[in-house]
Design a protein around this motif. Structure first.
Motif, PDB file in Angstrom:
ATOM      1  N   ALA A 117       0.755  28.681 -29.281  1.00 57.32           N
ATOM      2  CA  ALA A 117       0.740  27.220 -29.387  1.00 57.32           C
ATOM      3  C   ALA A 117      -0.684  26.682 -29.444  1.00 57.32           C
ATOM      4  O   ALA A 117      -0.965  25.712 -30.157  1.00 57.32           O
ATOM      5  N   LEU A 118      -1.594  27.311 -28.717  1.00 57.58           N
ATOM      6  CA  LEU A 118      -2.994  26.882 -28.731  1.00 57.58           C
ATOM      7  C   LEU A 118      -3.618  27.095 -30.105  1.00 57.58           C
ATOM      8  O   LEU A 118      -4.307  26.207 -30.628  1.00 57.58           O
ATOM      9  N   TYR A 119      -3.356  28.269 -30.695  1.00 56.37           N
ATOM     10  CA  TYR A 119      -3.895  28.539 -32.027  1.00 56.37           C
ATOM     11  C   TYR A 119      -3.329  27.572 -33.058  1.00 56.37           C
ATOM     12  O   TYR A 119      -3.986  27.267 -34.061  1.00 56.37           O
ATOM     13  N   GLY A 120      -2.138  27.070 -32.802  1.00 54.14           N
ATOM     14  CA  GLY A 120      -1.495  26.162 -33.738  1.00 54.14           C
ATOM     15  C   GLY A 120      -2.117  24.783 -33.790  1.00 54.14           C
ATOM     16  O   GLY A 120      -1.747  23.972 -34.657  1.00 54.14           O
ATOM     17  N   LEU A 121      -3.046  24.469 -32.900  1.00 61.11           N
ATOM     18  CA  LEU A 121      -3.715  23.176 -32.951  1.00 61.11           C
ATOM     19  C   LEU A 121      -4.625  23.064 -34.167  1.00 61.11           C
ATOM     20  O   LEU A 121      -4.920  21.956 -34.627  1.00 61.11           O
ATOM     21  N   VAL A 122      -5.057  24.205 -34.680  1.00 61.49           N
ATOM     22  CA  VAL A 122      -5.971  24.228 -35.814  1.00 61.49           C
ATOM     23  C   VAL A 122      -5.196  24.608 -37.062  1.00 61.49           C
ATOM     24  O   VAL A 122      -4.302  25.455 -37.026  1.00 61.49           O
ATOM     25  N   SER A 123      -5.542  24.000 -38.153  1.00 59.87           N
ATOM     26  CA  SER A 123      -4.884  24.310 -39.421  1.00 59.87           C
ATOM     27  C   SER A 123      -5.215  25.718 -39.888  1.00 59.87           C
ATOM     28  O   SER A 123      -6.264  26.283 -39.546  1.00 59.87           O
TER      29      SER A 123
END
Length: 435
Positions: A117-123
């Motif tokens: 989920a954290l990695y998903g903050l960045v495109s």
């Protein structure tokens, strides 16, 4: 004055009868004007509602949430051999560097699901932006750089107010822990809305925050170039022949009737014709601007022929007679006197036909221009899509971020149509002559 609502007495004078009739006509004229104004007002009201709806949903697409991250460009991760070879730099795992940067900003995050989920903050496009930056300046290897990259579409929707922060966790796409990370990024000034230049410079993408209209726009331009190159000379030549040189008999009457009928044929029929003839018989490449231009040429030809014939008819016969009277041949009278005077009407009809072609979707769907094309076409033979088809594809996408991009693309299309109509008006004023 005699009351028009009552029957006139037997001895009424003819003047009184005339007055009564005039009163009725004036009342009818007032009612007609009132109905006309009402119709115009209703039309303008609906147009205003439509434009306000489109603009209110689409103007936010011209801005994109950017996230500032600090990335350590370790040489052993990018170019362990130190050769600075372009192919080596291109194949480096920049995505892992982005993930490491996110872990450094939030060291307390643990667990596979939370990290995902954290990695998903960045495109997903952040890794490509980092790669382009390193390849443009290899001297950055071994340093720590601060980079602004696109945020994920859900973060973008939250920053633009399309996702309610105060809603219950089950009623929004962003969970509470992710919302906390976003709040922390905002507090550290790592999130910022910036002008979305990628919307105009990139092609389509599966990620809404990376999707742009350049590919569709270039495909539309190439398609219109092919359409204009074929339809204008053919349409004008056909109109000149039918109006100036063709004998008036049953065959020309039949041709005129068929041209008028073709102008009313549904556009999807021309798409079926293009599919059957240009693809199945001639083997032209599917989803290419060349094929789209040929199909739209068939669709716009009747409009251009009808408008050009009307422009030729508007030229006073005295112009032709004067030219013929001083010894000019019929061809010379037409080429040097009639056509220049009819040119404004011809150009106006052509631009109107091109504007009609610009907004068509159905015939292009039939010839395969509905395919997902991420690359920007470089010519009329390259696979591409068109702006109306791009709007159709985005409108069918479930992500909320595509809603604003759909409306923004419609705004661009409407602006293009308005520009073409403005060109038609300017050309008419530039070349028009009064007698």
């Amino acid at each position: 004055m005699t009351n028009p609502g009552k029957a006139l007495p037997e001895g009424a004078t003819s003047f009184a009868r005339i007055q009564a009739g005039m009163a009725k006509r004036r009342a009818a004229e007032r009612r007609f004007k009132m109905l006309g104004r009402l119709a115009v007002s209703v039309g303008l009201l609906f147009l205003s509602v439509l434009l306000i709806s489109i603009v209110s949903k689409g103007y936010t697409a011209f801005w994109q949430t950017q996230m500032r991250i600090d990335v350590v460009l370790a040489a052993e991760d990018i170019d362990p051999e130190g050769t600075r070879n372009a192919e080596t730099l291109r194949k480096a795992d920049y995505s892992s560097l982005i993930k490491q940067s996110m872990r450094d900003m939030f060291p307390e995050v643990s667990g596979r699901r939370d990290k995902f989920a954290l990695y998903g903050l960045v495109s997903n496009g952040a890794a490509f932006d980092l790669r382009d930056k390193v390849m443009a300046d290899p001297s950055l290897i071994g340093t720590k750089v601060s980079l602004w990259v696109p945020a994920d579409d859900d973060v973008d929707m939250l920053m633009k107010g399309h996702i309610d922060r105060n809603a219950a966790e089950d009623d929004r796409r962003i969970k509470d822990n992710v919302l906390g990370w976003i709040n922390q990024l905002e507090a550290e000034d790592r999130l910022e809305l910036r002008f979305n230049i990628d919307f105009f410079t990139k092609g389509d993408s599966r990620d809404p925050e990376l999707a742009g209209i350049r590919g569709a726009l270039m495909g539309t331009i190439f398609t219109l170039i092919v359409t204009l190159s074929l339809s204008f000379p053919l349409g004008v030549a056909a109109a000149v022949y039918l109006e100036e040189f063709a004998p008036k008999n049953k065959w020309t009457d039949l041709i005129e009737v068929n041209i008028n009928n073709l102008a009313a044929v549904p556009s999807i029929v021309f798409g079926l014709l293009g599919l059957a003839v240009f693809i199945n018989v001639f083997g032209l490449p599917r989803s290419a601007p060349l094929l789209g231009g040929l199909v739209l040429t068939l669709m716009t030809l009747p409009t251009i022929i009808i408008a050009s014939r009307a422009a030729l008819k508007s030229v006073p016969p005295s112009i032709r007679d004067a030219a013929l009277g001083i010894g000019a041949s019929p061809m010379q009278a037409t080429l040097y006197h009639v056509i220049p005077l009819a040119l404004p009407g011809m150009l106006t009809g052509t631009i109107i036909g091109m504007a009609q072609a610009l907004g068509e979707t159905a015939p292009l769907l039939m010839i395969g221009m509905v395919a997902f094309i991420a690359d920007v076409p470089q010519g009329v033979f390259d696979p591409s899509t068109a702006l109306p088809v791009q709007i159709y594809l985005w409108a069918d996408s479930p992500e909320r971020a595509y809603v604003e991009r759909t409306s923004a693309a419609i705004m661009v299309l409407l602006g293009f149509l308005a520009l073409m109509n403005l060109v038609a008006v300017l050309l008419r004023k530039r070349f028009e002559r009064r007698w």
